[in-house]
Design a protein around this motif. Structure first.
Motif, PDB file in Angstrom:
ATOM      1  N   SER A 126       0.829  -1.203   0.000  1.00  0.00           N
ATOM      2  CA  SER A 126       0.000   0.000   0.000  1.00  0.00           C
ATOM      3  C   SER A 126       0.863   1.253   0.000  1.00  0.00           C
ATOM      4  N   GLY A 127       0.660   2.125  -0.965  1.00  0.00           N
ATOM      5  CA  GLY A 127       1.437   3.353  -1.065  1.00  0.00           C
ATOM      6  C   GLY A 127       2.772   3.175  -1.768  1.00  0.00           C
ATOM      7  N   ARG A 128       3.079   1.925  -2.179  1.00  0.00           N
ATOM      8  CA  ARG A 128       4.390   1.667  -2.777  1.00  0.00           C
ATOM      9  C   ARG A 128       4.292   1.060  -4.173  1.00  0.00           C
ATOM     10  N   GLY A 129       3.107   1.001  -4.729  1.00  0.00           N
ATOM     11  CA  GLY A 129       2.933   0.356  -6.024  1.00  0.00           C
ATOM     12  C   GLY A 129       3.617   1.126  -7.146  1.00  0.00           C
ATOM     13  N   PRO A 130       3.919   0.445  -8.262  1.00  0.00           N
ATOM     14  CA  PRO A 130       4.587   1.122  -9.376  1.00  0.00           C
ATOM     15  C   PRO A 130       3.706   2.177 -10.056  1.00  0.00           C
TER      16      PRO A 130
ATOM     17  N   LEU B  51      -0.422   4.235  -9.438  1.00  0.00           N
ATOM     18  CA  LEU B  51      -1.602   4.347  -8.576  1.00  0.00           C
ATOM     19  C   LEU B  51      -2.591   3.234  -8.881  1.00  0.00           C
TER      20      LEU B  51
ATOM     21  N   VAL C 216      -2.613  11.236  -2.098  1.00  0.00           N
ATOM     22  CA  VAL C 216      -1.571  10.211  -2.239  1.00  0.00           C
ATOM     23  C   VAL C 216      -0.616  10.228  -1.037  1.00  0.00           C
TER      24      VAL C 216
ATOM     25  N   MET D  78      -1.915   8.652   2.166  1.00  0.00           N
ATOM     26  CA  MET D  78      -1.897   7.195   2.321  1.00  0.00           C
ATOM     27  C   MET D  78      -0.799   6.763   3.301  1.00  0.00           C
TER      28      MET D  78
ATOM     29  N   THR E 223       9.713   8.624   0.915  1.00  0.00           N
ATOM     30  CA  THR E 223       8.920   7.418   0.676  1.00  0.00           C
ATOM     31  C   THR E 223       8.285   7.467  -0.705  1.00  0.00           C
ATOM     32  N   ARG E 224       7.738   8.623  -1.054  1.00  0.00           N
ATOM     33  CA  ARG E 224       7.094   8.769  -2.360  1.00  0.00           C
ATOM     34  C   ARG E 224       8.124   8.672  -3.476  1.00  0.00           C
TER      35      ARG E 224
ATOM     36  N   ALA F  98       9.185   5.026  -3.889  1.00  0.00           N
ATOM     37  CA  ALA F  98       8.161   4.201  -4.537  1.00  0.00           C
ATOM     38  C   ALA F  98       8.150   4.472  -6.036  1.00  0.00           C
ATOM     39  N   HIS F  99       8.258   5.754  -6.384  1.00  0.00           N
ATOM     40  CA  HIS F  99       8.228   6.115  -7.793  1.00  0.00           C
ATOM     41  C   HIS F  99       9.450   5.571  -8.529  1.00  0.00           C
TER      42      HIS F  99
END
Lengths: 95, 274, 334
Positions: free
Chosen positions: B51-55, B57, C62, C65, C300-301, C304-305
């Motif tokens: 959750s929150g880490r997917g490649p 949205l 976003v 989350m 963190t963002r 993830a990106h």
């Protein structure tokens, strides 16, 4: 902009048998199969659909708005001004 | 002895309110339900870590959907298990107050998520089994299990499609994605054998048409994998020694950490309601 | 909600060279509560303001989350685990709807994300605070979502069609979030002594930051007049904040909790709850990057990106290969 743009797809959902498909938004996906799955995951989480259509946003042709004045070239051909609709020559670089 | 054969036991007439089929020992059904529930909960928990880490949205949302399906399956299994055991343990008592040696999930499912290739490879390997498994369970002589199977079968069909489409794209995408996916399959292969094993207790239940004969699903599993891996331009990993022990409570080092995190708050407040 | 108070530090743009006739027609449509759609003529300032507001709203969902996701793996019951997972998933969905709405104005999601990750875009200040206990999850649902709803309902009538429609969808989904949060608080306040203390502590830490979410008084904002005229914004920051306070204080008292404000008092004459002074220096500081979690949220963002780049690349590569194969087929048949 370093990241290549992921294609944009418009999503249409038929909520109940007998009803027409209704536009409900858009998703980003690399191809049609994944666009359909994304649409299902994003827009039908509350059991809202019996049928889903997805189409590349660039495939949609739109009519003129009521107000015929435009500041720039007519947008009558596209539903809105998303960057992927307009091809830019490579020599121009990222835009 | 697959579920599809003419092994309809006389207990097919039992109504749902009578619980498991009369010939099945409650302890066997209880243990079986725990293994189903633990599989679902452990994998659901792992997927919730994305959750929150997917490649993207979209994929973040998709992974949460998969996790929610599995947690829902776990809750159904635990609720029934508690009734069968008849000692007043509810879904939370079973999920939060058992130590790792009492957990009966497959080793495959407690492995860390790794990268997205690892997660999708794990999901493909497992969903390719669980999809036909639940379809077969929908014909269980136990009406409650049949109900669980029918509901889960609908969900797992989507899980399999989702995982397969991703493995295909990652296998036949870029050099990097292919390398990662091949590595993931190779890493996880040694855990796939355990899916097809049954202890004496589960074997008895399968013979009675209550549980599904796991071994009978191997051909369809192999066929699914062959089709998907071919399209993904990936090779099936070579056969090798298979790890096992999960069903007997002998886990990898990962489960202890997973449960420590999952259970810590619940255990810190004994008897509290949330 | 997540956009309140984020525009006040922007400098005013150059004077608009818009055709007065078009402008008048546009303003007439807005006054008549007609929707402005993406292909309609609109003043550049309207377009820019909306792009900024909608994208910042999306970024807030976003980033939001993260503080709630922090307790996913430790949720203390299976029902709460599933409920929180669904809620955080909804937030991802809301971000997605909002990015989609902003894209109709001519900016790509990729570009908006790049702005966020480069620290050039703002998001709601509240998400720069940590969630230190399970009670914070209840507090966020009750207070943060409660505050968001105050602003989101008027936004459902915003003049820009795609934004209004996204907000209608969001509001429908939002209704369970606040109830879920309040129910968590209620359970804690009716629980053990330790649970009740947990709930009180959460309220003590979140109350003032939540009040700050509404943004400073509109007297200090350069853009309020425009956004009101364009029916993007309907109520002033102070009005919304007061409405929230009046609704929420009784809810807190019902739970048996106290508010961390010695000046909190009901003024019978006005019918409103009076609060003490908000420390706006904290708000400015947090917005400027010095909140407890700003760096962590960004890292963190960003991670993830970055971690997902090879996946997105692979998906595009596969699609390109498949398209090429599909185009090649007719020739192969000849």
């Amino acid at each position: 902009m370093s990241e290549p743009l992921m294609p944009l797809w418009e999503v249409f959902i038929r909520n109940r048998s007998g009803m027409p498909h209704k536009h409900c938004g858009s998703v980003h996906a690399a191809d049609a199969t994944m666009a359909l799955q994304a649409a299902r995951d994003v827009y039908t989480r509350r059991g809202e659909s019996v049928s889903i259509w997805v189409t590349p946003s660039s495939a949609i042709t739109a009519s003129d708005p009521d107000d015929k004045d435009h500041l720039f070239e007519p947008t009558a051909s596209k539903p809105y001004r998303h960057p992927t609709f307009y091809t830019v020559p490579d020599e121009v670089g990222h835009m | 002895m697959s579920m599809g054969s003419a092994h309809l036991s006389t207990s097919a007439d039992s109504s749902a309110s009578l619980g498991p089929a009369p010939h099945a020992p409650a302890a066997a059904v209880f243990g079986y339900l725990l293994s189903l529930g633990d599989d679902a909960l452990v994998l659901g928990h792992r997927l919730s870590e994305w959750s929150g880490r997917g490649p993207t949205l979209e994929e973040d949302i998709a992974l949460s959907n998969l996790a929610l399906d599995l947690i829902g399956q776990a809750r159904l299994c635990y609720a029934y298990a508690g009734e069968v055991e008849g000692e007043g343990r509810d879904e939370d008592a079973l999920a939060y107050l058992r130590d790792e040696h009492a957990y009966r999930n497959l080793l495959l499912l407690e492995q860390p998520n790794g990268d997205f290739a690892m997660t999708m490879a794990r999901h493909l390997l497992y969903a390719a089994f669980l999809d036909p498994y639940f379809k077969a369970l929908a014909a269980s002589a136990d009406p409650r299990l049949a109900e669980i199977g029918a509901k889960a079968a609908k969900e797992m069909a989507y899980h399999l499609r989702h995982a397969a489409e991703w493995v295909i794209r990652l296998g036949d995408g870029t050099e990097e994605s292919r390398t990662r996916t091949a590595a993931a399959l190779d890493e996880l292969w040694m855990y796939t054998g355990e899916m097809f094993e049954m202890d004496a207790s589960e074997t008895l239940l399968a013979a009675q048409g209550i549980a599904v004969d796991r071994g009978s699903l191997r051909p369809v599993w192999e066929a699914t994998l062959a089709r998907v891996l071919a399209e993904a331009t990936l090779a099936r990993p070579a056969d090798r020694w298979m790890q096992c022990g999960g069903r007997a409570g002998r886990h990898s080092e990962h489960l202890g950490r997973l449960l420590a995190e999952m259970q810590v708050l619940h255990r810190a407040h004994p008897g509290a309601s949330w | 909600m997540y956009t309140q108070g984020l525009n006040s530090t922007d400098a005013a743009g150059p004077a608009n060279a818009d055709d007065p006739a078009r402008l008048a027609r546009f303003q007439g449509k807005v006054e008549a509560e007609d929707k402005i759609e993406p292909n309609d003529w609109m003043p550049e300032a309207y377009r820019r303001t909306l792009m900024r507001q909608i994208s910042q709203h999306a970024h807030s969902e976003v980033i939001g989350m993260q503080p709630e996701g922090n307790w996913l793996t430790r949720a203390p019951s299976l029902r709460r685990k599933a409920g929180l997972l669904a809620k955080v998933q909804d937030e991802a969905g809301h971000g997605l709807y909002l990015y989609a709405a902003a894209e109709t104005l001519g900016i790509s999601r990729e570009e908006m994300v790049e702005q966020l990750l480069a620290g050039k875009a703002k998001y709601s200040s509240i998400f720069n605070y940590p969630t230190l206990s399970w009670a914070d999850i209840g507090a966020i649902g009750w207070l943060v979502d409660g505050a968001a709803i105050m602003n989101q309902i008027p936004l459902c009538r915003c003049s820009f069609g795609p934004y209004a429609r996204a907000m209608i969808r969001i509001c429908k989904e939002e209704s369970f979030h606040q109830r879920q949060g309040y129910e968590i608080m209620l359970t804690l306040c009716n629980g053990t002594v330790a649970q009740k203390q947990m709930a009180q502590d959460a309220l003590n830490r979140f109350w003032w930051p939540v009040l700050m979410m509404f943004g400073p008084s509109d007297r200090e904002s350069l853009h309020s007049a425009d956004t009101m005229k364009w029916k993007i914004k309907r109520f002033s920051n102070d009005d919304l904040r007061q409405k929230f306070i009046d609704a929420t204080v009784p809810q807190g008292h019902y739970l048996g909790l106290t508010f961390p404000d010695p000046e909190l008092a009901f003024d019978a004459a006005s019918g409103h709850w009076h609060t003490g002074e908000i420390d706006w220096s904290e708000f400015k500081r947090v917005l400027a990057g010095d909140g407890p979690c700003n760096r962590q949220r960004m890292h963190t963002r960003q991670a993830a990106h970055a971690d997902g780049a090879w996946v997105r690349e692979a998906a595009l590569a596969y699609a390109a290969k498949r398209a090429k194969r599909a185009n090649a087929l007719p020739q192969a048949a000849e």
